[in-house]
Structure formats: C-alpha cells, structure tokens
Design a protein around this motif. Structure first.
Motif, mmCIF file in Angstrom:
data_model
loop_
_atom_site.group_PDB
_atom_site.id
_atom_site.type_symbol
_atom_site.label_atom_id
_atom_site.label_comp_id
_atom_site.label_asym_id
_atom_site.label_seq_id
_atom_site.Cartn_x
_atom_site.Cartn_y
_atom_site.Cartn_z
ATOM 1 N N ARG A 171 49.037 37.001 29.240
ATOM 2 C CA ARG A 171 48.465 37.957 30.176
ATOM 3 C C ARG A 171 47.121 38.402 29.620
ATOM 4 N NH1 ARG A 171 51.858 42.873 30.584
ATOM 5 N NH2 ARG A 171 53.436 41.301 30.911
ATOM 6 N N LEU A 172 46.078 38.337 30.435
ATOM 7 C CA LEU A 172 44.743 38.706 30.000
ATOM 8 C C LEU A 172 44.500 40.190 30.244
ATOM 9 C CD1 LEU A 172 42.862 35.669 31.539
ATOM 10 C CD2 LEU A 172 43.686 35.929 29.205
ATOM 11 N N ARG A 173 43.664 40.772 29.423
ATOM 12 C CA ARG A 173 43.298 42.172 29.568
ATOM 13 C C ARG A 173 41.823 42.225 29.914
ATOM 14 N NH1 ARG A 173 42.542 45.744 24.501
ATOM 15 N NH2 ARG A 173 41.990 43.641 23.964
ATOM 16 N N PRO A 174 41.501 42.676 31.114
ATOM 17 C CA PRO A 174 40.079 42.757 31.485
ATOM 18 C C PRO A 174 39.311 43.655 30.523
ATOM 19 C CG PRO A 174 41.503 43.077 33.398
ATOM 20 C CD PRO A 174 42.379 43.095 32.181
ATOM 21 N N TRP A 175 38.117 43.207 30.130
ATOM 22 C CA TRP A 175 37.340 43.937 29.138
ATOM 23 C C TRP A 175 37.024 45.352 29.604
ATOM 24 C CZ3 TRP A 175 32.693 45.782 30.766
ATOM 25 C CH2 TRP A 175 32.129 45.179 31.895
#
Length: 123
Positions: free
Chosen positions: A66-70
């Motif tokens: 799961r990616l975490r938006p910057w």
C-alpha cells in the motif's frame, strides 16, 4: 507494453495439471502435464488499485504494498516544498542522518510501513 514488461519481471511458476477422461467404453485415462502460470498477468497489473503498488527488487520475491501519498506526510510535504531541515548527507559530509528506528520514512504512525513489514516475505 509496460504492463507486459512488468508481468515478465514478476515471472511465472511451473504448475502440474492433471486431467482425467473417460472414453465411450468407460475406460479412464489420466494425463499429467506441466504448464507455466503467469504470476502477474498484464490485465491484473493494470487493475492495481489507487495507492497500491508492486515492489520488484533484485532477486527478492515481488511484494504487493500500500502506497502512502507524499502529501499526507508532514515531513515529506516539507521536503517537496524545500522546507525540510538540511540533512548531513545533503550538507556534504557523507553521513546520512536519516530517521532511525524501524520506519525509514520517519513517520512514527505509518500504517503503510507496518502493513508492508507484515506482508513482506523478508524479515
């Protein structure tokens, strides 16, 4: 295409298929064969949900994460806006004083990092 390239990078596995047939006289025949199964078909790669990704690194097994938006991290937003404090590495002394601890992103409450750690086959 890029999707086919990613699919080839992930690779395939050999699976054993067994089929059984019965002829007109009731005789059974069993056949076993090996086949390659694509682990990440390009149509599946294309349908990866927003804020999810596929990590392919060296000889390690691929990991879905799961990616975490910057822009959801104060520290990363500050870096993008050039408001982050200058690190020792950026200052040119050759040392990286990146945040320590279990979370290299520096956010203590990073659920995405914890999920990655739990789902990763590598400790």
């Amino acid at each position: 295409s890029t999707l086919d390239y990613v699919s080839r990078l992930v690779g395939s596995e050999e699976i054993r298929q067994t089929s059984e047939t019965v002829d007109g006289q009731g005789q059974k025949s069993k056949t076993t064969s090996n086949a390659d199964k694509n682990l990440a078909p390009s149509d599946i790669v294309r349908r990866i949900k927003q804020n999810e990704g596929l990590l392919i690194y060296g000889a390690l097994l691929p990991a879905r994460l799961r990616l975490r938006p910057w822009y959801k991290s104060k520290r990363l937003t500050a870096m993008v806006n050039n408001n982050a404090p200058l690190t020792a590495l950026q200052a040119g002394n050759g040392y990286n004083d990146a945040p320590t601890g279990n979370n290299p992103a520096g956010d203590k409450d990073s659920k995405a990092f914890e999920d990655f750690q739990r789902s990763s086959p590598v400790g």
